[in-house]
Design an enzyme around this catalytic site. Structure first.
Site, mmCIF file in Angstrom:
data_model
loop_
_atom_site.group_PDB
_atom_site.id
_atom_site.type_symbol
_atom_site.label_atom_id
_atom_site.label_comp_id
_atom_site.label_asym_id
_atom_site.label_seq_id
_atom_site.Cartn_x
_atom_site.Cartn_y
_atom_site.Cartn_z
ATOM 1 N N LYS A 1 0.816 -1.220 0.000
ATOM 2 C CA LYS A 1 0.000 0.000 0.000
ATOM 3 C C LYS A 1 0.847 1.267 0.000
ATOM 4 C CE LYS A 1 -0.981 -1.078 4.850
ATOM 5 N NZ LYS A 1 -2.072 -1.511 5.756
ATOM 6 N N LYS B 1 15.961 9.073 7.576
ATOM 7 C CA LYS B 1 17.160 9.408 6.805
ATOM 8 C C LYS B 1 17.086 10.855 6.330
ATOM 9 C CE LYS B 1 19.983 8.092 2.831
ATOM 10 N NZ LYS B 1 20.321 7.034 1.850
ATOM 11 N N HIS C 1 24.507 -7.720 47.994
ATOM 12 C CA HIS C 1 25.541 -7.704 46.963
ATOM 13 C C HIS C 1 25.494 -8.954 46.080
ATOM 14 C CE1 HIS C 1 27.019 -4.035 48.586
ATOM 15 N NE2 HIS C 1 27.382 -4.574 49.729
ATOM 16 N N GLY D 1 20.329 -3.576 55.452
ATOM 17 C CA GLY D 1 20.462 -2.871 54.181
ATOM 18 C C GLY D 1 20.369 -3.781 52.973
ATOM 19 N N ASN E 1 33.201 -19.506 43.770
ATOM 20 C CA ASN E 1 32.919 -20.834 44.320
ATOM 21 C C ASN E 1 31.905 -20.711 45.453
ATOM 22 O OD1 ASN E 1 34.663 -22.490 42.731
ATOM 23 N ND2 ASN E 1 36.414 -21.751 43.914
#
Length: 534
Positions: free
Chosen positions: A78, A149, A286, A315, A428
Site C-alpha cells: 500500500k 534518513k 551484593h 540494608g 565458588n
C-alpha cells in the site's frame, strides 16, 4: 558505498504541510489528528487509520489517491511506492531532487507517524506461525527509515511521546526544528532496530538456531538511573520483550527510585525465592543470598532467613513468594531494608511499609517460572556472552549416593534445599542448610576450601546469636555447586558439622573425596549437574 552528495544545508525550521499516518494502535489518534488539522496540516492515511480519521469528521486523503494504486495483496502492498518514498526522501532544496519530484508529481511528506504492526504482542499471545508472519511490518519500517534518513526535512513519530513532542513544537512555533527532527530520527531508528531484533530472534527460535550468525538484543528504556554500580558511572534500566514476572515489570508502590545495585539484587533474590513451593524468604546482599528459609508462613520463613546472617541482612533486599501480610511487614520493618519484592501485599502491609519512606516496595503479581526457557546475557570487551537460563532442578531420583552411609530422608531434603540455594550463589559456593534453612553461605572465593570456611564462620556466628552452644551448621547438609577437586573442602564441611554432602561429582579425585567422606562417616550424593554462577 555511495558518495556523500553536495546537498544544501538542511533548514532549521520546517513548517509541515502534509502528514502520513498509519497506526495499528489508534490510542490518541483523534486528538492528534484534530491538532494537526487545526494547524493546517493535510492528513494522508491508509486503511483502518484513514477510516478512523474520516470517522472523526476530519478531511483525510487515502494514500491510493497519491499513488494511483489501490491497497492490494491483503494489505501487504500500500505504501511501497515511489510517490510515498520520493515524498519522504526528496531533499527539497537540492535542485535535481526538486526537479524529479516535480516531473513525477511527487509531493513532499513532512510528518510520518507510524507505530508498526504489533509483532511483539502477537508473539507474546502465542499466535501460530502464519499469524506471526503476517504481523511482520514491511511498509511501516520502510517509511520510518526513509523519513528518518531525510530528517533534514521530515519529522518521524513512532510513539505517543514523539507525537506529544512534535505537537508541542508546532503549537509553539508552527514549525519543527532540525534539533527536534534529529532527536525523533534517532528514536525512530532505535524503534526499527528493536523491531527487527524481535523478528530475527523469533525466527531463529522457529528454525532452532540457538547460535545464529548475527544476534540483536533490544530493550526499551524503563528508567534512567542516578548512577551505575558507583556514583562516577552512568546507568540506565531497559526492559526486553520477555514478559517474565520480576523487577522489570514490578509495580513500585513506594520508596526512592531504584538504583542499579537495587535492581540487580532484587532480580537475584526473586529468581531464587521462586524456586520454592513452600512459603519462602530470601535475603540478598551484593548479589548473594545471605539467608534463605522456608516455613509454615512468610513470617516464619523471614525470621529463619534472618537468623542465618542478621549482620549482612542489614540494608539488604528481601524477596518472598507469597502475598505479604501486616504481620510480615511488621517483622521486616524492624531492620533497615533497601528493597522488598513480592507477588503482592495486603492493605495492612502496605500501610506499615508506608511508614518507612526510603524502603522500596515492589509488587509483581506473579513469580518467575524457574523451568521456563530464556537467555542470559553478559557483556565483555568487544562483545557479549549468551547462554540459556539455568533451568536445572535436582530431585531425589537424580541423586547418586556414592558413600557407604546412606543419607536419611531429612538429609536428602536438606541436601536438595542447599543445592538449590547454591545454584544462586556466586562461585565458588558452599552452602550449609538444615530443616529448610540456610545455616551458612560462603560465596565468590577463589578456592572451595575458603568458601567452606567462610560458610562455617557464618554458621558459627548464627549459632552464637541464637544462644546455641554449637554452630547452626551442626547436623546440616553441605552443598557445593561444583565438584570438590580435593578432599580439603569436604573436610572443612565435616569440621563445620555437616553430616551429608551434595555435589556434582566429576573430579579426577572423586575416589579420594569419597574415601574421605566414608572415613568421616558422612553421606554424600552426586548430582551429575554443575551449577556455576559467575
Amino acid at each position: 558505498m555511495p558518495a556523500a552528495p553536495d546537498f544544501p544545508p538542511a533548514p532549521d525550521r520546517v513548517a509541515p504541510k502534509r502528514a502520513l499516518i498509519s497506526l495499528s494502535d489508534k490510542t490518541g489518534l483523534e486528538d492528534a489528528a484534530r491538532a494537526l488539522h487545526g494547524l493546517g496540516v493535510e492528513l494522508v492515511s491508509t486503511g483502518g487509520t484513514r477510516a478512523a480519521i474520516a470517522g472523526f469528521g476530519l478531511p483525510v486523503k487515502d494514500v491510493a489517491d497519491l499513488t494511483g494504486f489501490p491497497e492490494m495483496m491483503d494489505g501487504r502492498v500500500k505504501t511501497l511506492h515511489p510517490v510515498v518514498h520520493g515524498g519522504l526522501l526528496g531533499v527539497r532544496d537540492a535542485a535535481d531532487h526538486a526537479e524529479a519530484m516535480a516531473t513525477h508529481g511527487i509531493g513532499p511528506i513532512d510528518i510520518v507517524w507510524v507505530d508498526l504492526y504489533p509483532f511483539e504482542s502477537t508473539v507474546a499471545s502465542g499466535a501460530g506461525f502464519d499469524a506471526v508472519v503476517e504481523n511482520i511490518d514491511i511498509g511501516g519500517p520502510a517509511m520510518i527509515r526513509s523519513g528518518s534518513k531525510n530528517h533534514g526535512y521530515v519529522a518521524v513519530c513512532v510513539d505517543s511521546a514523539s507525537v506529544a513532542e512534535l505537537l508541542e513544537a508546532l503549537k509553539a512555533d508552527g514549525a519543527t526544528t532540525l534539533a527536534l527532527r534529529k532527536r525523533l530520527a534517532a528514536r525512530a531508528f532505535a524503534r526499527t532496530a528493536a523491531y527487527d531484533a524481535a523478528v530475527s530472534g523469533w525466527f531463529a527460535g522457529q528454525v532452532g538456531d540457538a547460535a545464529p550468525a548475527r544476534k540483536s538484543v533490544a530493550g526499551s528504556l524503563a528508567q534512567t538511573l542516578r548512577y551505575g554500580e558507583n556514583p562516577h558511572q552512568t546507568g540506565a534500566f531497559y526492559r526486553t520483550g520477555e514478559a517474565r514476572p520480576g523487577v522489570a515489570h514490578a509495580e513500585q508502590v513506594q520508596g526512592k527510585a531504584l538504583g542499579y545495585n537495587n535492581i540487580a539484587d532484587a532480580d537475584a533474590a526473586y529468581e531464587l525465592v521462586a524456586e520454592f513451593e513452600a512459603p519462602a524468604c530470601v535475603i540478598v546482599k551484593h548479589a548473594n543470598p545471605c539467608g534463605v528459609a522456608v516455613g509454615a508462613d512468610l513470617a516464619t520463613a523471614y525470621a529463619r532467613a534472618l537468623e542465618c546472617d542478621a549482620v549482612s541482612a542489614f540494608g539488604g533486599v528481601i524477596a518472598v513468594n507469597r502475598t505479604l501480610s501486616g504481620a510480615d511487614a511488621k517483622l521486616i520493618t524492624d531492620i533497615f531494608t533497601e528493597v522488598v519484592i513480592a507477588p503482592g501485599a495486603d492493605d495492612e502491609a502496605r500501610a506499615i511499609f508506608a511508614g518507612k519512606k526510603n524502603l522500596r516496595l515492589l509488587l509483581t503479581d506473579g513469580l518467575p517460572d524457574p523451568l521456563a526457557a530464556g537467555e542470559v546475557f553478559r557483556s565483555v570487551a568487544g562483545g557479549f556472552l549468551v547462554q540459556s537460563r539455568d533451568r536445572s532442578r535436582i530431585t531425589p531420583a537424580d541423586l547418586k549416593i556414592v558413600t557407604r552411609r546412606q543419607p536419611t530422608p531429612r538429609e536428602i531434603e536438606d541436601m536438595l534445599f542447599a543445592f538449590t540455594v547454591a545454584k544462586h550463589v556466586k562461585s565458588n559456593a558452599i552452602v550449609y542448610a538444615k530443616d529448610g534453612q540456610t545455616a551458612g553461605v560462603g560465596a565468590g572465593q577463589m578456592n572451595r576450601r575458603d568458601s567452606a570456611r567462610i560458610a562455617a564462620i557464618r554458621a558459627r556466628e548464627a549459632g552464637e546469636a541464637k544462644g546455641l552452644a554449637h554452630s547452626l551448621a551442626q547436623g546440616s547438609a553441605c552443598a557445593s555447586e561444583a565438584f570438590f577437586p580435593f578432599a580439603d573442602g569436604l573436610l572443612e564441611a565435616v569440621a563445620a558439622g555437616a553430616t551429608a554432602v551434595i555435589q556434582p561429582g566429576g573430579s579426577i579425585r572423586d575416589d579420594e573425596v569419597i574415601a574421605a567422606a566414608d572415613e568421616a562417616g558422612v553421606a554424600m550424593a552426586f548430582t551429575g549437574v554443575r551449577v556455576f554462577r559467575h
